[in-house]
Design a protein around this motif. Structure first.
Motif, PDB file in Angstrom:
ATOM      1  N   ILE A  35       0.826  -1.218   0.000  1.00 31.96           N
ATOM      2  CA  ILE A  35       0.000   0.000   0.000  1.00 31.96           C
ATOM      3  C   ILE A  35       0.855   1.260   0.000  1.00 31.96           C
ATOM      4  CG2 ILE A  35      -1.655   1.344   1.344  1.00 31.96           C
ATOM      5  CD1 ILE A  35      -2.867  -1.288   2.309  1.00 31.96           C
ATOM      6  N   PHE A  36       1.795   1.358   0.930  1.00 24.09           N
ATOM      7  CA  PHE A  36       2.557   2.602   1.069  1.00 24.09           C
ATOM      8  C   PHE A  36       3.427   2.887  -0.155  1.00 24.09           C
ATOM      9  CE2 PHE A  36       2.543   2.794   6.022  1.00 24.09           C
ATOM     10  CZ  PHE A  36       1.192   3.118   5.970  1.00 24.09           C
ATOM     11  N   GLN A  37       4.035   1.847  -0.706  1.00 27.33           N
ATOM     12  CA  GLN A  37       4.875   2.057  -1.880  1.00 27.33           C
ATOM     13  C   GLN A  37       4.044   2.526  -3.072  1.00 27.33           C
ATOM     14  OE1 GLN A  37       8.136   1.982  -1.957  1.00 27.33           O
ATOM     15  NE2 GLN A  37       8.351   2.352  -4.163  1.00 27.33           N
ATOM     16  N   THR A  38       2.866   1.950  -3.242  1.00 33.66           N
ATOM     17  CA  THR A  38       1.986   2.360  -4.338  1.00 33.66           C
ATOM     18  C   THR A  38       1.498   3.790  -4.143  1.00 33.66           C
ATOM     19  OG1 THR A  38       1.221   0.072  -4.582  1.00 33.66           O
ATOM     20  CG2 THR A  38      -0.109   1.786  -5.624  1.00 33.66           C
ATOM     21  N   ALA A  39       1.186   4.135  -2.902  1.00 32.81           N
ATOM     22  CA  ALA A  39       0.613   5.457  -2.606  1.00 32.81           C
ATOM     23  C   ALA A  39       1.660   6.536  -2.397  1.00 32.81           C
ATOM     24  CB  ALA A  39      -0.270   5.358  -1.366  1.00 32.81           C
ATOM     25  N   GLN A  40       2.950   6.196  -2.459  1.00 34.34           N
ATOM     26  CA  GLN A  40       3.990   7.175  -2.145  1.00 34.34           C
ATOM     27  C   GLN A  40       4.019   8.312  -3.153  1.00 34.34           C
ATOM     28  OE1 GLN A  40       7.770   5.622  -0.707  1.00 34.34           O
ATOM     29  NE2 GLN A  40       8.856   7.143  -1.911  1.00 34.34           N
ATOM     30  N   ASN A  41       4.073   9.515  -2.643  1.00 32.07           N
ATOM     31  CA  ASN A  41       4.124  10.721  -3.458  1.00 32.07           C
ATOM     32  C   ASN A  41       5.560  10.938  -3.933  1.00 32.07           C
ATOM     33  OD1 ASN A  41       4.031  13.274  -4.550  1.00 32.07           O
ATOM     34  ND2 ASN A  41       3.056  14.251  -2.791  1.00 32.07           N
ATOM     35  N   SER A  42       5.780  10.789  -5.234  1.00 33.42           N
ATOM     36  CA  SER A  42       7.140  10.873  -5.780  1.00 33.42           C
ATOM     37  C   SER A  42       7.710  12.288  -5.733  1.00 33.42           C
ATOM     38  CB  SER A  42       7.154  10.353  -7.224  1.00 33.42           C
ATOM     39  OG  SER A  42       6.276  11.123  -8.034  1.00 33.42           O
ATOM     40  N   ASP A  43       6.859  13.285  -5.504  1.00 32.99           N
ATOM     41  CA  ASP A  43       7.336  14.677  -5.455  1.00 32.99           C
ATOM     42  C   ASP A  43       7.971  15.032  -4.106  1.00 32.99           C
ATOM     43  OD1 ASP A  43       6.419  15.161  -8.034  1.00 32.99           O
ATOM     44  OD2 ASP A  43       4.450  15.837  -7.339  1.00 32.99           O
ATOM     45  N   VAL A  44       7.726  14.219  -3.081  1.00 32.13           N
ATOM     46  CA  VAL A  44       8.176  14.569  -1.733  1.00 32.13           C
ATOM     47  C   VAL A  44       9.693  14.668  -1.644  1.00 32.13           C
ATOM     48  CG1 VAL A  44       8.375  13.668   0.622  1.00 32.13           C
ATOM     49  CG2 VAL A  44       6.146  13.761  -0.490  1.00 32.13           C
ATOM     50  N   LYS A  45      10.393  13.733  -2.227  1.00 34.53           N
ATOM     51  CA  LYS A  45      11.861  13.703  -2.125  1.00 34.53           C
ATOM     52  C   LYS A  45      12.483  14.999  -2.634  1.00 34.53           C
ATOM     53  CE  LYS A  45      15.970  11.841  -1.507  1.00 34.53           C
ATOM     54  NZ  LYS A  45      16.539  11.684  -0.160  1.00 34.53           N
ATOM     55  N   SER A  46      11.961  15.511  -3.752  1.00 40.06           N
ATOM     56  CA  SER A  46      12.532  16.739  -4.317  1.00 40.06           C
ATOM     57  C   SER A  46      12.219  17.958  -3.449  1.00 40.06           C
ATOM     58  CB  SER A  46      12.010  16.961  -5.739  1.00 40.06           C
ATOM     59  OG  SER A  46      10.596  17.116  -5.739  1.00 40.06           O
ATOM     60  N   LYS A  47      11.106  17.918  -2.726  1.00 41.43           N
ATOM     61  CA  LYS A  47      10.733  19.038  -1.867  1.00 41.43           C
ATOM     62  C   LYS A  47      11.500  19.033  -0.543  1.00 41.43           C
ATOM     63  CE  LYS A  47       6.000  19.382  -3.666  1.00 41.43           C
ATOM     64  NZ  LYS A  47       4.555  19.222  -3.348  1.00 41.43           N
ATOM     65  N   LEU A  48      11.930  17.852  -0.105  1.00 40.90           N
ATOM     66  CA  LEU A  48      12.636  17.748   1.171  1.00 40.90           C
ATOM     67  C   LEU A  48      14.145  17.718   0.944  1.00 40.90           C
ATOM     68  CD1 LEU A  48      10.360  15.290   3.200  1.00 40.90           C
ATOM     69  CD2 LEU A  48      10.490  17.769   3.318  1.00 40.90           C
ATOM     70  N   ASN A  49      14.637  18.790   0.385  1.00 32.72           N
ATOM     71  CA  ASN A  49      16.067  18.953   0.162  1.00 32.72           C
ATOM     72  C   ASN A  49      16.773  19.061   1.516  1.00 32.72           C
ATOM     73  OD1 ASN A  49      18.610  19.683  -0.719  1.00 32.72           O
ATOM     74  ND2 ASN A  49      18.045  21.803  -1.132  1.00 32.72           N
ATOM     75  N   PRO A  50      17.719  18.170   1.816  1.00 31.44           N
ATOM     76  CA  PRO A  50      18.348  18.167   3.147  1.00 31.44           C
ATOM     77  C   PRO A  50      19.401  19.256   3.335  1.00 31.44           C
ATOM     78  CG  PRO A  50      19.281  16.423   1.817  1.00 31.44           C
ATOM     79  CD  PRO A  50      18.190  17.049   0.975  1.00 31.44           C
ATOM     80  N   THR A  51      19.025  20.489   3.029  1.00 26.94           N
ATOM     81  CA  THR A  51      19.889  21.634   3.323  1.00 26.94           C
ATOM     82  C   THR A  51      19.063  22.628   4.130  1.00 26.94           C
ATOM     83  OG1 THR A  51      19.291  22.729   1.239  1.00 26.94           O
ATOM     84  CG2 THR A  51      21.285  21.355   1.243  1.00 26.94           C
ATOM     85  N   PHE A  52      19.745  23.354   5.023  1.00 24.40           N
ATOM     86  CA  PHE A  52      19.036  24.211   5.974  1.00 24.40           C
ATOM     87  C   PHE A  52      19.854  25.465   6.225  1.00 24.40           C
ATOM     88  CE2 PHE A  52      18.526  19.714   6.676  1.00 24.40           C
ATOM     89  CZ  PHE A  52      17.153  19.538   6.681  1.00 24.40           C
ATOM     90  N   ASN A  53      19.164  26.609   6.371  1.00 26.11           N
ATOM     91  CA  ASN A  53      19.914  27.845   6.590  1.00 26.11           C
ATOM     92  C   ASN A  53      20.129  28.166   8.067  1.00 26.11           C
ATOM     93  OD1 ASN A  53      17.263  28.783   7.158  1.00 26.11           O
ATOM     94  ND2 ASN A  53      17.049  29.682   5.099  1.00 26.11           N
ATOM     95  N   ILE A  54      19.571  27.344   8.957  1.00 23.36           N
ATOM     96  CA  ILE A  54      19.884  27.438  10.384  1.00 23.36           C
ATOM     97  C   ILE A  54      20.151  26.027  10.889  1.00 23.36           C
ATOM     98  CG2 ILE A  54      18.989  27.970  12.696  1.00 23.36           C
ATOM     99  CD1 ILE A  54      17.283  30.158  11.413  1.00 23.36           C
ATOM    100  N   THR A  55      21.336  25.779  11.419  1.00 23.79           N
ATOM    101  CA  THR A  55      21.662  24.450  11.950  1.00 23.79           C
ATOM    102  C   THR A  55      22.455  24.573  13.241  1.00 23.79           C
ATOM    103  OG1 THR A  55      23.700  24.310  10.630  1.00 23.79           O
ATOM    104  CG2 THR A  55      21.710  23.320   9.687  1.00 23.79           C
ATOM    105  N   VAL A  56      22.268  23.579  14.111  1.00 19.33           N
ATOM    106  CA  VAL A  56      23.091  23.437  15.316  1.00 19.33           C
ATOM    107  C   VAL A  56      24.165  22.407  14.983  1.00 19.33           C
ATOM    108  CG1 VAL A  56      23.121  22.857  17.765  1.00 19.33           C
ATOM    109  CG2 VAL A  56      21.078  23.897  16.749  1.00 19.33           C
ATOM    110  N   PRO A  57      25.449  22.718  15.223  1.00 14.11           N
ATOM    111  CA  PRO A  57      26.511  21.759  14.887  1.00 14.11           C
ATOM    112  C   PRO A  57      26.369  20.458  15.676  1.00 14.11           C
ATOM    113  CG  PRO A  57      27.414  23.938  15.384  1.00 14.11           C
ATOM    114  CD  PRO A  57      25.986  23.966  15.791  1.00 14.11           C
ATOM    115  N   THR A  58      26.216  19.360  14.987  1.00 15.18           N
ATOM    116  CA  THR A  58      26.110  18.050  15.627  1.00 15.18           C
ATOM    117  C   THR A  58      26.990  17.054  14.883  1.00 15.18           C
ATOM    118  OG1 THR A  58      24.129  17.629  14.292  1.00 15.18           O
ATOM    119  CG2 THR A  58      23.781  18.389  16.538  1.00 15.18           C
ATOM    120  N   GLY A  59      27.255  15.921  15.537  1.00 14.13           N
ATOM    121  CA  GLY A  59      28.137  14.928  14.949  1.00 14.13           C
ATOM    122  C   GLY A  59      27.387  13.719  14.421  1.00 14.13           C
ATOM    123  N   LYS A  60      28.031  12.573  14.492  1.00 15.16           N
ATOM    124  CA  LYS A  60      27.424  11.329  14.017  1.00 15.16           C
ATOM    125  C   LYS A  60      26.202  10.986  14.860  1.00 15.16           C
ATOM    126  CE  LYS A  60      30.749   8.349  14.206  1.00 15.16           C
ATOM    127  NZ  LYS A  60      31.494   7.068  14.024  1.00 15.16           N
TER     128      LYS A  60
END
Length: 440
Positions: A35-60
């Motif tokens: 169900i979830f794979q069929t219903a997955q919105n393919s546009d989400v990945k492009s909208k959730l770009n893992p870059t941010f203009n405010i971040t707290v420095p963290t490690g692994k």
């Protein structure tokens, strides 16, 4: 109640389904990939770009593996982030196993004391049932971790490493669960037989000694002191020949745990905004501070979280991680799985209805470490999870604003970010909720 499914109704269902040819294609897709794979919105990945203009420095990121200690991992992330920035050790980690050891021991004592207090209630009483339903799980909240840290201190992960039992707590849970329930039955009998307080307390001590043994076998013997030896990223050494866990906490950490408060968003008719709540018989430590929650609108939780990250401090948050999420891709999106569009149904309900009718609950804790703002408004957040580096972007997830609104229920905020009115709200006497309440 006389309505039943008969052959005519089934025939109508079949006819209606076959009227739309696309149903057969979708049926095959769901059957083959789910169900979830069929219903997955393919546009989400492009909208959730893992870059941010405010971040707290963290490690692994850390890895809780097959355990329910997310709340403890997330809590220690706040401390280790402070240490990492102050002493230039990006990938420093504290021992979750060390505090987990004492958490399970303290929870056993907390359970015994609650059983003694409720011994005169019938076994069918809902409160008694709630106690025996979860006598000693490995779940918890921010306040649980705060009480443990203040009482027992902290140690680096090398001083008390993970074990097979700490990384996969199912077997420990099984053993400790039957021990506590058996002991709980005996304590109820002792109270109802009018045994003296001295006799009951002596028996509790014996029971706790057995619990301690199981904890030591499973998690190891907690160190009373340890050698501190940590190499910094600038090739310096932090060294102490011998130091206790509480000394380590006092000397190397400045974070004032009591300055942080739980802010929840529970938009239910049964809970008012601006009020303080607590949950009866819910905790992990006799003598610990009662967990209290200030209920505020979700917009305020968001504003406070962003303010805290701007202040270079991470944010512990409780959420319902199983909703609209992709574990391996590290996606948290309010529109990730388009179930309604796939089946042609309407499953929408308000956040309050989800809590009231058991569709939603706080299932996980993670850490906010960044946010992306456009014209001052957030469109995505950086989330540090505790599921190891194999998930998301080396363990970090990306969450959109809609997911925050829908699935974030609890954030831990330093009181310095609260308004004057909100600080006054904290002075209220907490409204006591039942142990089975939706926020418990």
């Amino acid at each position: 109640m006389t309505k039943e499914i008969n052959s005519k109704i089934l025939a109508d269902f079949h006819k209606n389904l076959n009227q739309d040819a696309s149903n057969n294609i979708l049926k095959n897709a769901v059957a083959q990939v789910g169900i979830f794979q069929t219903a997955q919105n393919s546009d989400v990945k492009s909208k959730l770009n893992p870059t941010f203009n405010i971040t707290v420095p963290t490690g692994k990121v850390s890895n809780q593996k097959r355990s329910g200690r997310c709340w403890l991992f997330s809590s220690l992330t706040n401390l280790r982030t402070e240490f990492a920035m102050k002493y230039d050790v990006a990938d420093f980690e504290l021992s979750q196993n060390y505090l987990s050891f004492f958490d399970r021991l303290e929870k056993a004592n907390y359970f015994y004391q609650n059983i003694i207090e409720t011994a005169n209630l019938p076994v069918t009483d809902r409160k008694v049932n709630a106690l025996f339903s979860r006598p000693n799980g490995d779940g918890g909240y921010w306040q649980y971790a705060t009480d443990l840290i203040k009482k027992y201190g902290v140690v680096p992960d090398y001083a008390f490493p993970e074990t097979a039992a700490s990384s996969n707590t199912a077997e420990f849970d099984s053993v400790i669960g039957i021990m506590l329930r058996k002991n709980g039955i005996e304590l109820r009998e002792l109270v109802n037989d009018n045994k003296s307080e001295t006799v009951i307390n002596e028996r509790v001590d014996e029971m706790l000694s057995e619990i301690y043994k199981v904890c030591v076998y499973s998690f190891g013997q907690p160190p009373k002191e340890f050698e501190l030896s940590i190499g910094t990223d600038s090739k310096k050494m932090i060294e102490e020949a011998s130091i206790t866990p509480k000394e380590f906490l006092k000397q190397y950490f400045t974070m004032k745990l009591d300055d942080y408060v739980d802010i929840i968003n529970a938009p239910q008719d049964s809970k008012e905004f601006g009020k303080i709540y607590t949950v009866e018989a819910t905790g992990n430590m006799v003598g610990g501070q009662k967990t209290t929650y200030l209920n505020l609108p979700i917009e305020r939780l968001k504003e406070l979280s962003i303010a805290q990250m701007k202040g270079n401090d991470t944010v512990w948050f409780g959420n319902d991680v199983g909703k609209q999420s992709h574990r391996t891709k590290g996606l948290l999106s309010g529109d990730l799985h388009q179930i309604d569009q796939l089946f042609g149904i309407d499953t929408k309900m308000s956040k309050g209805e989800g809590l009231d009718y058991k569709q939603s609950e706080i299932t996980h804790a993670m850490t906010l470490t960044g946010v992306n703002l456009i014209n001052g408004q957030p469109n995505r957040f950086k989330v540090e999870n505790s599921w190891g580096e194999a998930n998301g972007e080396k363990g970090y997830f990306t969450m959109d604003d809609q997911w925050f609104d829908r699935n974030v229920y609890d954030v831990v905020i330093n009181k310095k970010y609260l308004s004057a009115d909100e600080l006054e709200m904290l002075k209220q006497e907490p409204i006591v909720l039942a142990p089975w309440d939706s926020i418990a």
